[in-house]
Design a protein around this motif. Sequence first.
Motif, mmCIF file in Angstrom:
data_model
loop_
_atom_site.group_PDB
_atom_site.id
_atom_site.type_symbol
_atom_site.label_atom_id
_atom_site.label_comp_id
_atom_site.label_asym_id
_atom_site.label_seq_id
_atom_site.Cartn_x
_atom_site.Cartn_y
_atom_site.Cartn_z
ATOM 1 N N PRO A 1 61.132 5.523 -46.069
ATOM 2 C CA PRO A 1 61.809 4.266 -46.374
ATOM 3 C C PRO A 1 62.378 3.604 -45.121
ATOM 4 C CG PRO A 1 63.245 6.087 -46.903
ATOM 5 C CD PRO A 1 61.911 6.685 -46.522
ATOM 6 N N GLU A 2 62.392 2.279 -45.166
ATOM 7 C CA GLU A 2 62.866 1.484 -44.035
ATOM 8 C C GLU A 2 63.526 0.231 -44.594
ATOM 9 O OE1 GLU A 2 60.688 -0.690 -40.241
ATOM 10 O OE2 GLU A 2 59.482 0.318 -41.763
ATOM 11 N N ILE A 3 64.745 -0.038 -44.178
ATOM 12 C CA ILE A 3 65.444 -1.239 -44.643
ATOM 13 C C ILE A 3 64.917 -2.436 -43.862
ATOM 14 C CG2 ILE A 3 67.668 -2.421 -44.793
ATOM 15 C CD1 ILE A 3 68.916 0.349 -45.351
ATOM 16 N N MET A 4 64.413 -3.414 -44.607
ATOM 17 C CA MET A 4 63.836 -4.616 -44.001
ATOM 18 C C MET A 4 64.852 -5.749 -43.924
ATOM 19 S SD MET A 4 60.998 -3.265 -43.505
ATOM 20 C CE MET A 4 60.222 -4.647 -42.719
ATOM 21 N N PHE A 5 65.822 -5.727 -44.842
ATOM 22 C CA PHE A 5 66.847 -6.772 -44.919
ATOM 23 C C PHE A 5 68.102 -6.156 -45.494
ATOM 24 C CE2 PHE A 5 69.184 -9.473 -47.856
ATOM 25 C CZ PHE A 5 69.628 -10.478 -47.013
ATOM 26 N N PRO B 1 76.310 -2.964 -46.778
ATOM 27 C CA PRO B 1 75.755 -4.217 -47.297
ATOM 28 C C PRO B 1 75.571 -4.125 -48.823
ATOM 29 C CG PRO B 1 74.649 -3.633 -45.279
ATOM 30 C CD PRO B 1 75.528 -2.455 -45.650
ATOM 31 N N LYS B 2 75.861 -5.226 -49.481
ATOM 32 C CA LYS B 2 75.810 -5.270 -50.947
ATOM 33 C C LYS B 2 74.379 -5.268 -51.494
ATOM 34 C CE LYS B 2 78.177 -7.693 -54.642
ATOM 35 N NZ LYS B 2 79.143 -8.766 -54.920
ATOM 36 N N ALA B 3 73.456 -5.858 -50.742
ATOM 37 C CA ALA B 3 72.061 -5.948 -51.196
ATOM 38 C C ALA B 3 71.128 -5.633 -50.032
ATOM 39 C CB ALA B 3 71.766 -7.346 -51.745
ATOM 40 N N ILE B 4 69.994 -5.028 -50.351
ATOM 41 C CA ILE B 4 68.999 -4.682 -49.330
ATOM 42 C C ILE B 4 67.589 -4.917 -49.869
ATOM 43 C CG2 ILE B 4 70.436 -2.922 -48.222
ATOM 44 C CD1 ILE B 4 68.645 -0.809 -49.699
ATOM 45 N N ARG B 5 66.651 -4.946 -48.943
ATOM 46 C CA ARG B 5 65.227 -4.876 -49.297
ATOM 47 C C ARG B 5 64.676 -3.703 -48.500
ATOM 48 N NH1 ARG B 5 63.781 -9.747 -48.583
ATOM 49 N NH2 ARG B 5 63.086 -9.582 -46.428
ATOM 50 N N VAL B 6 64.010 -2.803 -49.184
ATOM 51 C CA VAL B 6 63.503 -1.592 -48.547
ATOM 52 C C VAL B 6 61.988 -1.525 -48.703
ATOM 53 C CG1 VAL B 6 63.921 -0.185 -50.619
ATOM 54 C CG2 VAL B 6 63.806 0.928 -48.405
ATOM 55 N N GLN C 1 70.484 -3.813 -55.219
ATOM 56 C CA GLN C 1 71.879 -4.178 -55.015
ATOM 57 C C GLN C 1 72.744 -3.216 -55.796
ATOM 58 O OE1 GLN C 1 72.596 -8.188 -56.389
ATOM 59 N NE2 GLN C 1 70.857 -8.065 -57.753
ATOM 60 N N GLY C 2 74.040 -3.314 -55.591
ATOM 61 C CA GLY C 2 74.956 -2.437 -56.306
ATOM 62 C C GLY C 2 74.767 -0.976 -55.924
ATOM 63 N N PHE C 3 74.925 -0.108 -56.924
ATOM 64 C CA PHE C 3 74.924 1.332 -56.680
ATOM 65 C C PHE C 3 73.589 1.829 -56.128
ATOM 66 C CE2 PHE C 3 75.091 5.828 -58.439
ATOM 67 C CZ PHE C 3 75.932 6.285 -57.439
ATOM 68 N N LEU C 4 72.473 1.283 -56.599
ATOM 69 C CA LEU C 4 71.179 1.702 -56.073
ATOM 70 C C LEU C 4 71.073 1.373 -54.588
ATOM 71 C CD1 LEU C 4 68.391 2.949 -56.394
ATOM 72 C CD2 LEU C 4 67.557 0.705 -57.168
ATOM 73 N N ALA C 5 71.523 0.191 -54.181
ATOM 74 C CA ALA C 5 71.495 -0.181 -52.762
ATOM 75 C C ALA C 5 72.339 0.781 -51.937
ATOM 76 C CB ALA C 5 71.981 -1.619 -52.571
ATOM 77 N N VAL C 6 73.501 1.148 -52.456
ATOM 78 C CA VAL C 6 74.372 2.111 -51.765
ATOM 79 C C VAL C 6 73.638 3.436 -51.584
ATOM 80 C CG1 VAL C 6 76.458 3.536 -52.032
ATOM 81 C CG2 VAL C 6 76.547 1.088 -52.541
ATOM 82 N N CYS C 7 73.032 3.929 -52.659
ATOM 83 C CA CYS C 7 72.336 5.219 -52.610
ATOM 84 C C CYS C 7 71.189 5.204 -51.609
ATOM 85 C CB CYS C 7 71.814 5.603 -53.989
ATOM 86 S SG CYS C 7 73.116 5.953 -55.183
ATOM 87 N N ILE C 8 70.402 4.157 -51.615
ATOM 88 C CA ILE C 8 69.265 4.074 -50.695
ATOM 89 C C ILE C 8 69.762 4.073 -49.254
ATOM 90 C CG2 ILE C 8 67.372 2.609 -49.879
ATOM 91 C CD1 ILE C 8 67.039 1.714 -52.864
ATOM 92 N N GLN C 9 70.781 3.267 -48.964
ATOM 93 C CA GLN C 9 71.317 3.206 -47.599
ATOM 94 C C GLN C 9 71.889 4.549 -47.171
ATOM 95 O OE1 GLN C 9 73.485 -0.714 -46.705
ATOM 96 N NE2 GLN C 9 73.369 -0.660 -48.942
#
Length: 164
Positions: free
Chosen positions: A75-79, A104-109, A124-132
């Motif tokens: 995985p790689e955060i694009m935004f 960050p509150k929202a990401i694109r991975v 966004q939200g909890f899923l975004a937190v977990c991924i980051q």
Amino acid sequence: MAVRPILRFPDVGLRTVCQPVDVFDQRLRELADDLLETVRAAPGVGITAAHIGVFLRVVVIELSRDEGARHFVNPEIMFASDETARHVEGSVSMPGVTDEVVRPKAIRVRYSDLNGAEHEKEAQGFLAVCIQHEIDQLDGIFWIQRLSRLKRERLVKRWEKLRD
């Protein structure tokens, strides 16, 4: 499928940068299955291969059994949004201790699935937190490094008391 032993803080493996997966085979699927069983047993919602001492860029997140497991390979955060949010975080490698982290509150991975197909996902939200949180782990950044020095020192002291 097997529950694997989890590295505990301050194991040096938790600061190890993971290598990209380049072979998408049955061994990778078995690793993902073991990670899912391990995170369920912990219990937790997210785990990386690094948590069990396998230094490959593999993440498994299961926010609920109803939603099922999500697999992120390489995985790689694009935004990442400029807008941030606070969320309480912890780790399967440091059970019993948590603290608020700002991310960050929202990401694109961008990531691959277990078959090697590439995908992009907005979260966004909890899923975004977990991924980051899990991508940080793949990069050798243990979550407490996101805390101020004072908070980190207090948290480590709490952890040491729990382990005694």
